[in-house]
Design a protein around this motif. Structure first.
Motif, PDB file in Angstrom:
ATOM      1  N   MET A   1     -45.873   1.496  20.805  1.00 19.00           N
ATOM      2  CA  MET A   1     -47.334   1.722  20.168  1.00 19.00           C
ATOM      3  C   MET A   1     -47.096   2.914  18.996  1.00 19.00           C
ATOM      4  SD  MET A   1     -50.750   3.017  21.972  1.00 19.00           S
ATOM      5  CE  MET A   1     -51.668   1.607  22.285  1.00 19.00           C
ATOM      6  N   LYS A   2     -47.820   2.664  17.988  1.00 16.05           N
ATOM      7  CA  LYS A   2     -47.709   3.227  16.829  1.00 16.05           C
ATOM      8  C   LYS A   2     -48.888   4.494  17.030  1.00 16.05           C
ATOM      9  CE  LYS A   2     -44.800   1.176  14.111  1.00 16.05           C
ATOM     10  NZ  LYS A   2     -43.591   1.896  13.627  1.00 16.05           N
ATOM     11  N   VAL A   3     -48.594   5.560  16.244  1.00 17.42           N
ATOM     12  CA  VAL A   3     -49.565   6.876  16.607  1.00 17.42           C
ATOM     13  C   VAL A   3     -50.945   6.389  15.941  1.00 17.42           C
ATOM     14  CG1 VAL A   3     -50.061   9.038  15.731  1.00 17.42           C
ATOM     15  CG2 VAL A   3     -47.781   8.696  16.543  1.00 17.42           C
ATOM     16  N   ILE A   4     -50.938   5.646  14.904  1.00 21.00           N
ATOM     17  CA  ILE A   4     -52.325   4.920  14.397  1.00 21.00           C
ATOM     18  C   ILE A   4     -53.162   4.403  15.412  1.00 21.00           C
ATOM     19  CG2 ILE A   4     -51.331   2.758  13.220  1.00 21.00           C
ATOM     20  CD1 ILE A   4     -53.085   3.765  10.806  1.00 21.00           C
ATOM     21  N   GLU A   5     -52.329   3.393  16.110  1.00 19.97           N
ATOM     22  CA  GLU A   5     -53.111   2.540  17.161  1.00 19.97           C
ATOM     23  C   GLU A   5     -53.702   3.664  18.134  1.00 19.97           C
ATOM     24  OE1 GLU A   5     -49.773   0.390  18.342  1.00 19.97           O
ATOM     25  OE2 GLU A   5     -50.060  -1.094  16.538  1.00 19.97           O
ATOM     26  N   LYS A   6     -52.958   4.652  18.613  1.00 21.08           N
ATOM     27  CA  LYS A   6     -53.572   5.527  19.531  1.00 21.08           C
ATOM     28  C   LYS A   6     -54.812   6.187  19.038  1.00 21.08           C
ATOM     29  CE  LYS A   6     -52.244   8.942  23.280  1.00 21.08           C
ATOM     30  NZ  LYS A   6     -53.034   8.415  23.916  1.00 21.08           N
ATOM     31  N   ILE A   7     -54.718   6.656  17.789  1.00 20.57           N
ATOM     32  CA  ILE A   7     -55.672   7.558  17.161  1.00 20.57           C
ATOM     33  C   ILE A   7     -56.971   6.569  17.017  1.00 20.57           C
ATOM     34  CG2 ILE A   7     -56.469   8.559  14.872  1.00 20.57           C
ATOM     35  CD1 ILE A   7     -53.434   9.590  14.697  1.00 20.57           C
ATOM     36  N   LYS A   8     -56.764   5.418  16.568  1.00 19.73           N
ATOM     37  CA  LYS A   8     -58.185   4.630  16.543  1.00 19.73           C
ATOM     38  C   LYS A   8     -58.756   4.259  17.785  1.00 19.73           C
ATOM     39  CE  LYS A   8     -57.084   0.810  14.021  1.00 19.73           C
ATOM     40  NZ  LYS A   8     -56.503  -0.178  13.420  1.00 19.73           N
ATOM     41  N   GLU A   9     -57.816   4.237  19.071  1.00 21.86           N
ATOM     42  CA  GLU A   9     -58.461   4.089  20.453  1.00 21.86           C
ATOM     43  C   GLU A   9     -59.293   5.261  20.900  1.00 21.86           C
ATOM     44  OE1 GLU A   9     -55.510   3.189  23.337  1.00 21.86           O
ATOM     45  OE2 GLU A   9     -54.892   1.382  22.395  1.00 21.86           O
ATOM     46  N   GLU A  10     -58.572   6.455  20.368  1.00 21.71           N
ATOM     47  CA  GLU A  10     -59.478   7.569  20.808  1.00 21.71           C
ATOM     48  C   GLU A  10     -60.755   7.929  20.043  1.00 21.71           C
ATOM     49  OE1 GLU A  10     -56.456  10.829  21.453  1.00 21.71           O
ATOM     50  OE2 GLU A  10     -55.292   9.644  22.679  1.00 21.71           O
ATOM     51  N   ILE A  11     -60.395   7.578  18.803  1.00 22.67           N
ATOM     52  CA  ILE A  11     -61.671   8.012  18.028  1.00 22.67           C
ATOM     53  C   ILE A  11     -63.014   7.223  18.650  1.00 22.67           C
ATOM     54  CG2 ILE A  11     -62.770   7.460  15.810  1.00 22.67           C
ATOM     55  CD1 ILE A  11     -60.393   8.584  14.429  1.00 22.67           C
ATOM     56  N   LYS A  12     -62.756   6.034  19.106  1.00 22.09           N
ATOM     57  CA  LYS A  12     -63.947   5.456  19.581  1.00 22.09           C
ATOM     58  C   LYS A  12     -64.769   5.767  20.612  1.00 22.09           C
ATOM     59  CE  LYS A  12     -61.609   0.940  18.824  1.00 22.09           C
ATOM     60  NZ  LYS A  12     -61.020  -0.020  19.523  1.00 22.09           N
ATOM     61  N   SER A  13     -64.016   7.130  21.411  1.00 20.78           N
ATOM     62  CA  SER A  13     -64.892   7.583  22.518  1.00 20.78           C
ATOM     63  C   SER A  13     -65.519   9.086  22.170  1.00 20.78           C
ATOM     64  CB  SER A  13     -63.847   7.729  23.653  1.00 20.78           C
ATOM     65  OG  SER A  13     -62.837   8.827  23.334  1.00 20.78           O
ATOM     66  N   ILE A  14     -64.967   9.325  20.942  1.00 18.06           N
ATOM     67  CA  ILE A  14     -65.751  10.620  20.365  1.00 18.06           C
ATOM     68  C   ILE A  14     -67.132  10.616  20.264  1.00 18.06           C
ATOM     69  CG2 ILE A  14     -65.693  12.552  18.460  1.00 18.06           C
ATOM     70  CD1 ILE A  14     -62.570  11.899  18.343  1.00 18.06           C
ATOM     71  N   ASP A  15     -68.068  11.658  20.550  1.00 14.15           N
ATOM     72  CA  ASP A  15     -69.437  11.589  20.706  1.00 14.15           C
ATOM     73  C   ASP A  15     -70.104  12.820  19.522  1.00 14.15           C
ATOM     74  OD1 ASP A  15     -69.679   9.451  22.424  1.00 14.15           O
ATOM     75  OD2 ASP A  15     -69.325  10.701  24.152  1.00 14.15           O
ATOM     76  N   SER A  16     -69.086  13.563  19.348  1.00 11.66           N
ATOM     77  CA  SER A  16     -69.798  14.806  18.623  1.00 11.66           C
ATOM     78  C   SER A  16     -69.114  15.101  17.564  1.00 11.66           C
ATOM     79  CB  SER A  16     -70.054  15.921  19.466  1.00 11.66           C
ATOM     80  OG  SER A  16     -68.639  16.667  19.826  1.00 11.66           O
ATOM     81  N   ALA A  17     -69.661  15.984  16.578  1.00  6.46           N
ATOM     82  CA  ALA A  17     -68.824  16.446  15.587  1.00  6.46           C
ATOM     83  C   ALA A  17     -67.625  17.491  16.073  1.00  6.46           C
ATOM     84  CB  ALA A  17     -69.942  16.958  14.516  1.00  6.46           C
ATOM     85  N   VAL A  18     -68.171  18.394  16.772  1.00  8.37           N
ATOM     86  CA  VAL A  18     -67.194  19.443  17.467  1.00  8.37           C
ATOM     87  C   VAL A  18     -66.002  18.689  17.913  1.00  8.37           C
ATOM     88  CG1 VAL A  18     -66.948  21.160  18.903  1.00  8.37           C
ATOM     89  CG2 VAL A  18     -68.929  20.996  17.796  1.00  8.37           C
TER      90      VAL A  18
END
Length: 70
Positions: free
Chosen positions: A1-18
């Motif tokens: 898996m590429k880092v970009i794929e993991k970043i895209k997956e993890e960003i989906k679950s972010i709920d706040s600016a902090v």
């Protein structure tokens, strides 16, 4: 898996600016550590401290395969 794929997956679950700010900062730190080891010309080190990373270093990290230590 590429880092970009993991970043895209993890960003989906972010709920706040902090949380997003912390996540983006973490990517930058991981990229700097990766480049310090793999592409030392892409980082700026002053007085033994890692100060900055080039945009090309960020790209190299984001396009890389995921490694266990990062």
């Amino acid at each position: 898996m590429k880092v970009i794929e993991k970043i895209k997956e993890e960003i989906k679950s972010i709920d706040s600016a902090v949380e997003m700010a912390g996540f983006l900062d973490g990517i930058r730190v991981s990229a700097a550590l990766y480049c310090k080891k793999e592409y030392p010309d892409e980082v700026i080190i002053e007085n033994g401290e890692l100060k900055d990373i080039s945009i090309y270093g960020m790209i190299r990290y984001i396009e890389s395969d995921i490694l266990d230590e990062f």
